[in-house]
Enzyme design. Sequence first.
Site, PDB file in Angstrom:
ATOM      1  NE  ARG A   1      96.283 -32.436  -5.898  1.00  0.00           N
ATOM      2  CZ  ARG A   1      97.041 -31.344  -5.682  1.00  0.00           C
ATOM      3  NH1 ARG A   1      97.251 -30.477  -6.679  1.00  0.00           N
ATOM      4  NH2 ARG A   1      97.573 -31.112  -4.512  1.00  0.00           N
TER       5      ARG A   1
ATOM      6  CE  LYS B   1     101.428 -30.789  -2.591  1.00  0.00           C
ATOM      7  NZ  LYS B   1     102.014 -29.957  -1.523  1.00  0.00           N
TER       8      LYS B   1
ATOM      9  CE  LYS C   1     106.066 -27.688  -8.282  1.00  0.00           C
ATOM     10  NZ  LYS C   1     105.485 -29.031  -8.178  1.00  0.00           N
ATOM     11  N   PRO C   2     107.838 -22.742 -10.397  1.00  0.00           N
ATOM     12  CG  PRO C   2     109.664 -22.019  -9.148  1.00  0.00           C
ATOM     13  CD  PRO C   2     108.285 -22.594  -9.022  1.00  0.00           C
ATOM     14  CB  SER C   3     110.440 -26.652 -12.718  1.00  0.00           C
ATOM     15  OG  SER C   3     110.896 -27.083 -11.460  1.00  0.00           O
ATOM     16  CG  ASN C   4     104.739 -30.207 -11.709  1.00  0.00           C
ATOM     17  OD1 ASN C   4     104.839 -30.354 -10.498  1.00  0.00           O
ATOM     18  ND2 ASN C   4     104.010 -31.009 -12.465  1.00  0.00           N
ATOM     19  CB  THR C   5     108.774 -33.560 -13.795  1.00  0.00           C
ATOM     20  OG1 THR C   5     109.858 -32.620 -13.902  1.00  0.00           O
ATOM     21  CG2 THR C   5     109.014 -34.714 -14.749  1.00  0.00           C
TER      22      THR C   5
ATOM     23  CG  HIS D   1     105.074 -34.936  -9.520  1.00  0.00           C
ATOM     24  ND1 HIS D   1     105.699 -33.867 -10.144  1.00  0.00           N
ATOM     25  CD2 HIS D   1     105.092 -34.649  -8.196  1.00  0.00           C
ATOM     26  CE1 HIS D   1     106.078 -32.990  -9.232  1.00  0.00           C
ATOM     27  NE2 HIS D   1     105.725 -33.437  -8.043  1.00  0.00           N
TER      28      HIS D   1
ATOM     29  NE  ARG E   1     113.187 -27.547 -15.798  1.00  0.00           N
ATOM     30  CZ  ARG E   1     112.731 -28.659 -15.219  1.00  0.00           C
ATOM     31  NH1 ARG E   1     111.534 -28.695 -14.700  1.00  0.00           N
ATOM     32  NH2 ARG E   1     113.478 -29.735 -15.132  1.00  0.00           N
TER      33      ARG E   1
ATOM     34  CG  HIS F   1     110.054 -34.506  -3.089  1.00  0.00           C
ATOM     35  ND1 HIS F   1     109.518 -33.290  -3.431  1.00  0.00           N
ATOM     36  CD2 HIS F   1     111.395 -34.390  -3.285  1.00  0.00           C
ATOM     37  CE1 HIS F   1     110.502 -32.472  -3.807  1.00  0.00           C
ATOM     38  NE2 HIS F   1     111.641 -33.124  -3.724  1.00  0.00           N
TER      39      HIS F   1
END
Length: 146
Positions: free
Chosen positions: A29, A26, A63-67, A31, A102, A134
């Site tokens: 997938r 996960k 989703k508020p943010s993802n990198t 990040h 963002r 994470h």
Amino acid sequence: MAGWALCMALVLSALAGAVGESRYEKFLRQHVDHPQTSSLTAHRYCEIMLARRRVTAPGRPCKPSNTFVHAPASELVAACTQTPDAAGFRSTPTPMGLTACRLRGGDTRPPCTYRARQLQHHVRLACLDGLPVHLAGTHAPPPREA
């Protein structure tokens, strides 16, 4: 009726695949994008990648943010051997290329629109059994002394 049964079987098999995904899978997938997907325009990268990687989906809040990290997964696995900080997180020893996504505006319902920033940052990770599970955040490298 047979069409409905086939449709339900496909939905259930897709859900079963998601349930069988390990925390490390996960993490990959959501990040890791290495090498970076280059055929996307910069302003659409986040929307397309988050949908393609099933991070955002119709019927779920945005989703508020993802990198996305643009380095080999092996470099992130290697970071799990670093000494943890006081909170138990480990950081990559060198900065990595990444795209920080963002959410734009205050609407958390799809369609989701994101602002993308290209950065060179250290990545802060939570690891389990020697694997990253994470992405806890990123931080800029310290300024170079003159």
